[in-house]
Scaffold this active site. Structure first.
Site, PDB file in Angstrom:
ATOM      1  N   GLU A  69      -8.151   4.277  12.204  1.00 44.11           N
ATOM      2  CA  GLU A  69      -6.916   4.133  13.146  1.00 44.11           C
ATOM      3  C   GLU A  69      -6.686   5.345  14.081  1.00 44.11           C
ATOM      4  O   GLU A  69      -7.650   6.199  14.050  1.00 44.11           O
ATOM      5  CB  GLU A  69      -5.800   3.852  12.502  1.00 44.11           C
ATOM      6  CG  GLU A  69      -5.289   5.076  11.538  1.00 44.11           C
ATOM      7  CD  GLU A  69      -3.951   4.451  10.576  1.00 44.11           C
ATOM      8  OE1 GLU A  69      -2.889   4.727  11.385  1.00 44.11           O
ATOM      9  OE2 GLU A  69      -4.014   3.961   9.603  1.00 44.11           O
ATOM     10  N   ASP A 108      -9.688   3.115   6.052  1.00 48.38           N
ATOM     11  CA  ASP A 108      -8.569   3.337   6.979  1.00 48.38           C
ATOM     12  C   ASP A 108      -9.164   3.816   8.352  1.00 48.38           C
ATOM     13  O   ASP A 108      -8.886   5.098   8.278  1.00 48.38           O
ATOM     14  CB  ASP A 108      -7.276   3.970   6.290  1.00 48.38           C
ATOM     15  CG  ASP A 108      -6.088   3.893   7.302  1.00 48.38           C
ATOM     16  OD1 ASP A 108      -6.312   3.738   8.567  1.00 48.38           O
ATOM     17  OD2 ASP A 108      -5.187   4.576   7.037  1.00 48.38           O
ATOM     18  N   ASP A 127       0.937  -1.131   0.031  1.00 49.27           N
ATOM     19  CA  ASP A 127       0.103  -0.019  -0.062  1.00 49.27           C
ATOM     20  C   ASP A 127       0.971   1.214   0.179  1.00 49.27           C
ATOM     21  O   ASP A 127       1.961   1.211   0.638  1.00 49.27           O
ATOM     22  CB  ASP A 127      -0.884  -0.083   1.108  1.00 49.27           C
ATOM     23  CG  ASP A 127      -0.276   0.017   2.632  1.00 49.27           C
ATOM     24  OD1 ASP A 127       0.054   1.151   3.122  1.00 49.27           O
ATOM     25  OD2 ASP A 127      -0.033  -1.197   3.193  1.00 49.27           O
TER      26      ASP A 127
END
Length: 265
Positions: free
Chosen positions: A155, A153, A64
């Site tokens: 986090e 994503d 990624d």
């Protein structure tokens, strides 16, 4: 207006402006967006405990990347064994990766299956709004057999409170708002990228998404370890930070045919 009154008026205006600046939280901006990418905060909060001792059998290597890496030599990456990649497309509702075109289209040109991911910012806007922004700026999907569904994503917050100032119920609802909107617009379920420790702390370890959204797990250790509640297996394991070819290192949990199947839908 005499000079004294004008001076007082100006001082008052400056005081009001200063108060507004102080009252506006820094988290509302995108000062770190160029350097936020999948796992930056996970590595910072959870550390690195090692890497797999050898390539696990039956796994497919991928990467990624995000804008901070600049243009990527995808031909070299493919030559070194990369079969898939995820590229950061957007953050919140105010940032688009300036390298997205080269990274996303370049991977495709090199024969690498690619997808896009969105760096979540629950502190700046709603989940549905961010899903729509993501889709409008490269995060969609098409049934060409080489495009993976988008990934969320989610986090540790790089701008402040690790859970974005939200309690587990509200943060779970935010994630559901994003994934529900993505599914409605794109007709594919988004992957969820996270770590088990963050998921436990910030969602209360909800099991809500295990049957609907594939898991992309971040853990920088010799094995996958414990999974968040609801998932019996990970689809992708981000096992190491930035490597030489290129970006972060991932294994898809299965042979290349499984990656191709995810792309085809």
């Amino acid at each position: 207006m005499n000079r004294t009154v004008a001076g007082l008026a100006g001082a008052t205006a400056l005081a009001v402006f200063a108060a507004v600046v102080v009252a506006t939280p820094a988290r509302a901006g995108y000062a770190l967006a160029d350097t936020n990418y999948a796992g930056t905060q996970i590595a910072r909060h959870e550390g690195v405990q090692g890497t797999p001792r050898a390539d696990p059998p039956g796994q497919t290597l991928g990467h990624d990347v995000s804008g901070h890496q600049g243009p990527v030599d995808w031909a070299a990456a493919a030559g070194a064994g990369a079969k898939f990649t995820y590229v950061k497309a957007t953050e919140g509702t105010g940032f688009v990766n300036p390298q997205f075109g080269q990274q996303y289209d370049g991977a495709h040109a090199a024969g690498i299956i690619r997808g896009a991911y969105h760096f979540a910012r629950p502190d700046v806007s709603g989940g549905a709004e961010q899903a729509e922004y993501f889709i409008a700026n490269g995060g969609g999907w098409r049934a060409d057999g080489t495009t993976l569904p988008g990934a969320l994503d989610i986090e540790y917050n790089p701008y402040g409170d690790v859970c974005y100032g939200k309690n587990p119920a509200d943060l779970t609802a935010w994630i559901a708002d994003f994934t529900r909107t993505y599914l409605a617009k794109v007709k594919r379920s988004a992957l969820i990228y996270t770590s088990t420790a963050w998921w436990k702390q910030c969602t209360g370890n909800t099991a809500r998404f295990g049957n609907t959204d594939p898991l992309w797990l971040a853990r920088y250790g010799p094995d996958v370890g414990e999974l968040p509640a609801g998932w019996e297996k990970q689809s992708i394991w981000q096992f190491a930070r930035a490597g030489s070819l290129p970006g972060d290192q991932n294994y898809y949990n299965g042979p290349l045919g499984r990656v191709q199947a995810l792309a085809k839908g």
